[in-house]
Structure formats: C-alpha cells, structure tokens
Scaffold this active site. Structure first.
Site, PDB file in Angstrom:
ATOM      1  N   ARG A 190      -0.443  -0.666  -5.050  1.00 12.35           N
ATOM      2  CA  ARG A 190      -1.507  -1.580  -4.659  1.00 12.35           C
ATOM      3  C   ARG A 190      -2.721  -0.844  -4.094  1.00 12.35           C
ATOM      4  NH1 ARG A 190      -2.389  -6.892  -3.442  1.00 12.35           N
ATOM      5  NH2 ARG A 190      -4.217  -6.845  -2.109  1.00 12.35           N
ATOM      6  N   ASP A 241       2.940  -9.459  -4.048  1.00 11.64           N
ATOM      7  CA  ASP A 241       4.170  -8.665  -4.084  1.00 11.64           C
ATOM      8  C   ASP A 241       5.208  -9.271  -3.163  1.00 11.64           C
ATOM      9  OD1 ASP A 241       3.447  -7.831  -1.580  1.00 11.64           O
ATOM     10  OD2 ASP A 241       2.798  -5.849  -2.198  1.00 11.64           O
ATOM     11  N   ASP A 262       4.158  -4.146   9.501  1.00  8.14           N
ATOM     12  CA  ASP A 262       5.075  -3.226   8.810  1.00  8.14           C
ATOM     13  C   ASP A 262       6.278  -2.854   9.669  1.00  8.14           C
ATOM     14  OD1 ASP A 262       3.477  -3.247   6.598  1.00  8.14           O
ATOM     15  OD2 ASP A 262       2.464  -1.358   7.052  1.00  8.14           O
TER      16      ASP A 262
HETATM   17  N1  EPU Z   1      -6.046 -10.861   2.601  1.00  6.45           N
HETATM   18  C1  EPU Z   1      -6.693 -11.860   1.920  1.00  6.45           C
HETATM   19  N2  EPU Z   1      -7.776 -11.527   1.172  1.00  6.45           N
HETATM   20  C2  EPU Z   1      -8.227 -10.252   1.069  1.00  6.45           C
HETATM   21  C3  EPU Z   1      -7.560  -9.230   1.771  1.00  6.45           C
HETATM   22  C4  EPU Z   1      -6.466  -9.566   2.535  1.00  6.45           C
HETATM   23  O1  EPU Z   1      -6.314 -13.031   1.977  1.00  6.45           O
HETATM   24  O2  EPU Z   1      -9.235 -10.021   0.372  1.00  6.45           O
HETATM   25  C5  EPU Z   1      -4.896 -11.201   3.440  1.00  6.45           C
HETATM   26  C6  EPU Z   1      -3.601 -10.614   2.899  1.00  6.45           C
HETATM   27  O3  EPU Z   1      -3.029 -11.426   1.908  1.00  6.45           O
HETATM   28  C7  EPU Z   1      -2.775 -10.517   4.151  1.00  6.45           C
HETATM   29  C8  EPU Z   1      -3.804 -10.197   5.227  1.00  6.45           C
HETATM   30  O4  EPU Z   1      -5.054 -10.601   4.704  1.00  6.45           O
HETATM   31  O5  EPU Z   1      -2.209 -11.757   4.413  1.00  6.45           O
HETATM   32  C9  EPU Z   1      -3.873  -8.741   5.642  1.00  6.45           C
HETATM   33  O6  EPU Z   1      -4.038  -7.912   4.539  1.00  6.45           O
HETATM   34  P1  EPU Z   1      -4.711  -6.473   4.618  1.00  6.45           P
HETATM   35  O7  EPU Z   1      -5.850  -6.464   3.660  1.00  6.45           O
HETATM   36  O8  EPU Z   1      -4.983  -6.114   6.034  1.00  6.45           O
HETATM   37  O9  EPU Z   1      -3.555  -5.547   4.083  1.00  6.45           O
HETATM   38  P2  EPU Z   1      -3.613  -4.462   2.941  1.00  6.45           P
HETATM   39  O10 EPU Z   1      -4.833  -3.626   3.080  1.00  6.45           O
HETATM   40  O11 EPU Z   1      -3.339  -5.091   1.629  1.00  6.45           O
HETATM   41  C10 EPU Z   1      -2.416  -2.611   4.349  1.00  6.45           C
HETATM   42  C11 EPU Z   1      -1.199  -1.772   4.226  1.00  6.45           C
HETATM   43  C12 EPU Z   1       0.042  -2.608   4.417  1.00  6.45           C
HETATM   44  C13 EPU Z   1      -0.016  -3.243   5.785  1.00  6.45           C
HETATM   45  C14 EPU Z   1      -1.308  -4.060   5.915  1.00  6.45           C
HETATM   46  C15 EPU Z   1      -1.503  -4.657   7.290  1.00  6.45           C
HETATM   47  C16 EPU Z   1      -1.864  -0.092   2.645  1.00  6.45           C
HETATM   48  C17 EPU Z   1      -1.704   0.513   1.304  1.00  6.45           C
HETATM   49  N3  EPU Z   1      -1.165  -1.169   2.897  1.00  6.45           N
HETATM   50  O12 EPU Z   1      -2.348  -3.588   3.322  1.00  6.45           O
HETATM   51  O13 EPU Z   1       1.134  -1.713   4.360  1.00  6.45           O
HETATM   52  O14 EPU Z   1       1.076  -4.097   5.942  1.00  6.45           O
HETATM   53  O15 EPU Z   1      -2.454  -3.210   5.651  1.00  6.45           O
HETATM   54  O16 EPU Z   1      -1.466  -3.688   8.261  1.00  6.45           O
HETATM   55  O17 EPU Z   1      -2.582   0.422   3.497  1.00  6.45           O
HETATM   56  C18 EPU Z   1       3.269  -0.945   3.782  1.00  6.45           C
HETATM   57  O18 EPU Z   1       2.887   0.197   4.044  1.00  6.45           O
HETATM   58  O19 EPU Z   1       4.485  -1.211   3.589  1.00  6.45           O
HETATM   59  C19 EPU Z   1       2.294  -2.030   3.713  1.00  6.45           C
HETATM   60  C20 EPU Z   1       2.552  -3.182   3.140  1.00  6.45           C
END
Ligand code: EPU
Length: 437
Positions: free
Chosen positions: A100, A124, A317
């Site tokens: 992702r 996912d 996480d």
């Molecule tokens: N969201 C939206 N719209 C968007 C972006 C996010 O609705 O445009 C929602 C998501 O669906 C979620 C929330 O906002 O409900 C938070 O999402 P965020 O964008 O902060 O997460 P991410 O960038 O997709 C990263 C980490 C995750 C971690 C989250 C929160 C990476 C690759 N992934 O995901 O890590 O859980 O931030 O801290 O950096 C993991 O490492 O196992 C993992 C899932």
C-alpha cells in the site's frame, strides 16, 4: 507453507535490537524520487516490504541496491537509490496491491514530472483505507485528478502553494501532500497534519535535500516551495511498533527485556500503559546504538484500558498487542479503536486461543485469563500476526500461526529474535492441507 510454532509458558529474558521503521524506510524511498542522483538510506530493516518498494522504484527507472549497513551490528541494511532525470510516472496494481505504501510515489512524481498514474490500492484486512484526503489536498494545489480503470491519474503543470486542512491527521495524506508541496510554487500550510515520528523523519530528510519545511511534530506544517532538491544520505527512524511489540511480549511472558535502539519517547502512551499494568520501565535514552528501554514484569499484568488515536496517542498498530496483553491480564480491559474499521477482525483469531473478547462497533471488552490455550490460528495482517505470536507465549501447549508472510512484511527475523530471548518458537515448513472433493 511456513508457520510459526510457539510453545507457550516460558519467560522472555535478554536483549533485542530494533532497526529502522518499515513505515519510515518505505516513505523515504519514495521521497528519494524528488531528486535526481544517488540517495543513501541507512538503518533499513530487513523486511519483505523493502524488496517490494525497491521493485516499485526499479520499474520507475531507478537503480536500487540493498546491502548490509557497514556500521553497528549489520542487522540492518543501506538502501542506495539512483534516480534518473526522466524517472517514470506509473505504478501498477500488481505491486501497489502488495504494498500500500507504493501510493507514496504519487506526491513526489506529480511534483517532479507533472503527471502520474498510480493504481488505487483498495482496502485491506484492517479497513477501508480511502485516498480522498490525499486527492483533495493535491487538488487544492492545482492538480487535476481523475480515477480511471483502477488508477488514480494526476496532472499539474506546476503545483502551487495552498492552505490545506486535513479532515483527519492521515499519515499517508500528510506525506503525499508534503512531498508535492516542497516543489510547488509558493507556500503551503497543512493543518491537522499527522505528527508521527516517521513524518518528522521525512521532514528532516527533505530539509537536508534543500526543502524548506517547518513545524515537524506539530499539527501545522509550513512548506515554502523550492525549484529543485538534491539527494542526501539519511538514517531511518527506529521502529516504534516493533519496539512496542517487544515491550508487550515481555509483559505477557512476565520477562525482562532490554530493547536497544528504540526511542521510548515515540511510545509514551503504550509504555505508560505497561507501567500501569505493573511493569517496571527503565528509559536508557534515545541514542541509536546504546539507547533504548527495559521492561521487567514479575507478576501477572493488571488490566488496562486502551484508546487508539493518531500520534502521540496509543498507536492503532499496537492494538493487537494490547488485546494480547489484556487477554492474559487480571480483570477486564476496554479497548477502543478509532483509526481502522476492521482492526477487531483479530479478535476472532484470539478467540481460537481461548481469549474472551466481546466486540461492539469500535469497542471491545476483553476479560483476561491466566492462561490462553494453544491452537492453529491465522495471521490476517502484519500486526495481527505479531499479536497472535506474543499471545501464544502465554498459551498452554502449541500454537501454530499460519500466513506468516504478513509478519515477514514488518518484523525482521521475528522467530530467531524470540528464540534469542528464550522463547520456544520455531519457523517450520508444513504441507498445505489437501482439500477433500
Ligand atoms: N483515510 C481516509 N482517507 C484518506 C486517508 C486516510 O478515509 O485519504 C482514513 C483511513 O481509512 C483510516 C484513517 O484515515 O481510517 C487513517 O489512515 P492513515 O492515512 O493515517 O493511514 P495510512 O497512511 O494508510 C499508515 C501506516 C499504518 C498505520 C496508519 C496509522 C504506512 C505504510 N502505514 O497508514 O501502518 O496503521 O498509518 O498510524 O505507513 C502497519 O504498519 O501495519 C500499518 C497498517
């Protein structure tokens, strides 16, 4: 297929070293795309996701070499990335669906090349995971964005600065908007920005490349766009989720573990919870080589409630680790998940280990037991897999965790590290079960 076979019951004792964060290195690799030339990233963890991100960059025309770090104990790598002037602009679904974080090439490539086509990663196992905040932010900077045949397609001759308020402090949206803003014309302000240490690490790298970004660690990032950036050598921030996993494992197995290379200030709420649960915590400082923290737990943990929130709150996480701890704690714990809508899927696998968990929407009540009961279970994502393994440390008999490729995505040498701490954990090859007709 490979599984982890865990025999519960022992204590964890010793020292473990934490390398760079998965959620930092993958983003720094994408940031490298902003500058033609050679970027070198140290302290990269040896995990499957780095290989996938390397492939994403290679398909964009970069040369990527991953080799052991010359410093420290060689358990981490250096990633050397040579980015061409005419770097590619397309990331296909076959890689994006496996990783992702590939979506993080969107902002850098749009800013550098003026157009980009990236497959939509979809949802996912932990939730729906939209891209609307990424897209709304880039649009405010003048990008035209369409969604066609499973791709997000963005164009902008030259992005311009804008005032952007995120609906939610999304990590990925903050990163993509920030990466685009550094080469935009004029000033961009991102309000309600994510404050995670991995964002601070990106800002440090960007500023080293010649960008002008202030406000890292606060909710407001200010970016003064520049004309071009130059490549740098940079160090990945330690993995706070891996460090937290070791800390919770130590508490579950009533052990004494020194977690080297970790920064306790990145895990304040999670470590406070362990102290409330009865652990003795010792902070050894943030020095990347000699620093870290120690967790000593000499009795059954007391139940603690957990509410997940964006940083500096309790990290989503770490929720599986908190549920694993609660499952063997004395008393009931209330768990509240505020970030991902499907995180509690993990509770179904924990139930197979005998955990008493009742979920209702984004809440779960966990009634702790002295011992869980070993059983075959399945890792549904990286953190769920790690949570099941550490829960199994306190389960009678054997637990077999399958689908461990998820765990390999985020935890370098997980079974070997656990063995070094005295756990009875093996990584074993087993035949796929045959289905009857
Ligand atoms: N969201 C939206 N719209 C968007 C972006 C996010 O609705 O445009 C929602 C998501 O669906 C979620 C929330 O906002 O409900 C938070 O999402 P965020 O964008 O902060 O997460 P991410 O960038 O997709 C990263 C980490 C995750 C971690 C989250 C929160 C990476 C690759 N992934 O995901 O890590 O859980 O931030 O801290 O950096 C993991 O490492 O196992 C993992 C899932």
């Amino acid at each position: 297929m490979e599984i982890f076979r865990v025999q519960g019951g022992g204590h964890l004792v010793g020292e473990v070293r934490v390398g760079g964060a998965k959620n930092s290195i993958l983003k720094l690799m994408a940031i490298a795309l902003l500058a033609p030339g050679r970027t070198v990233l140290h302290n990269a963890p040896r995990i499957a996701d780095v290989a996938i991100m390397s492939e994403v960059l290679r398909r964009l025309g970069c040369q990527v070499e991953v080799k052991p770090d010359s410093e420290e104990d060689c358990s981490t790598d250096s990633v050397c990335i040579d980015v061409p002037e005419d770097v590619g602009t397309e990331a296909d679904y076959d890689l994006v669906r496996r990783l992702r974080a590939s979506i993080n090439v969107l902002g850098p490539l749009l800013a550098r090349r003026g157009h980009v086509k990236v497959a939509h990663p979809g949802g996912d196992a932990i939730g729906s995971r939209g891209l609307d905040y990424h897209i709304a932010g880039l649009r405010r900077m003048g990008a035209e964005i369409t969604s066609e045949h499973g791709f997000v397609i963005a164009r902008a001759e030259r992005l311009h600065g804008a005032s952007i308020v995120l609906e939610f402090p999304s990590v990925g949206a903050t990163e993509n908007i920030l990466a685009a803003a550094v080469l935009a014309k004029g000033c961009t302000v991102i309000d309600n920005a994510a404050r995670e240490p991995e964002i601070g690490n990106i800002v440090a790298m960007l500023n080293g490349m010649g960008a002008r970004v202030s406000g890292a660690g606060s909710s407001t990032l200010e970016v003064e766009g520049v004309e071009e950036l130059t490549p740098v050598t940079h160090r990945t921030v330690p993995d706070r989720i891996v460090a937290g996993t070791w800390a919770y494992a130590a508490a579950i197995a009533q052990g004494d573990v020194l977690i080297r290379g970790a920064d306790a200030s990145h895990l304040r709420v999670a470590l406070d919870k362990l102290a409330h649960a009865g652990a003795r915590m010792t902070d050894l400082g943030a020095d990347p080589i000699h620093g870290g923290f120690r967790v000593q737990m000499t009795q059954r943990p007391r139940a603690v409630d957990v509410v997940t929130l964006p940083f500096p709150g309790f990290a989503t996480d770490m929720l599986p680790m908190a549920i694993a701890l609660a499952s063997v704690s004395e008393g009931p714990s209330l768990m509240t998940e505020n970030v991902f809508d499907a995180r509690f899927m993990f509770a179904n696998e924990m139930a197979r280990l005998g955990a008493e968990i009742r979920t209702d929407g984004h809440h779960a009540v966990v009634r702790g037991k002295e011992w869980l009961s070993g059983a075959p279970v399945r890792a549904t994502d990286i953190r769920a897999g790690a949570g099941l393994v550490i829960a199994a440390l306190r389960a009678e008999g054997f637990t077999e965790v399958s689908d461990i490729h998820h765990v390999d995505r985020g935890y370098p040498d997980f079974a070997t590290q656990l063995q070094k701490l005295g756990a009875q954990v093996e990584r074993v090859q087993v035949a796929e079960p045959e289905l009857g007709v």
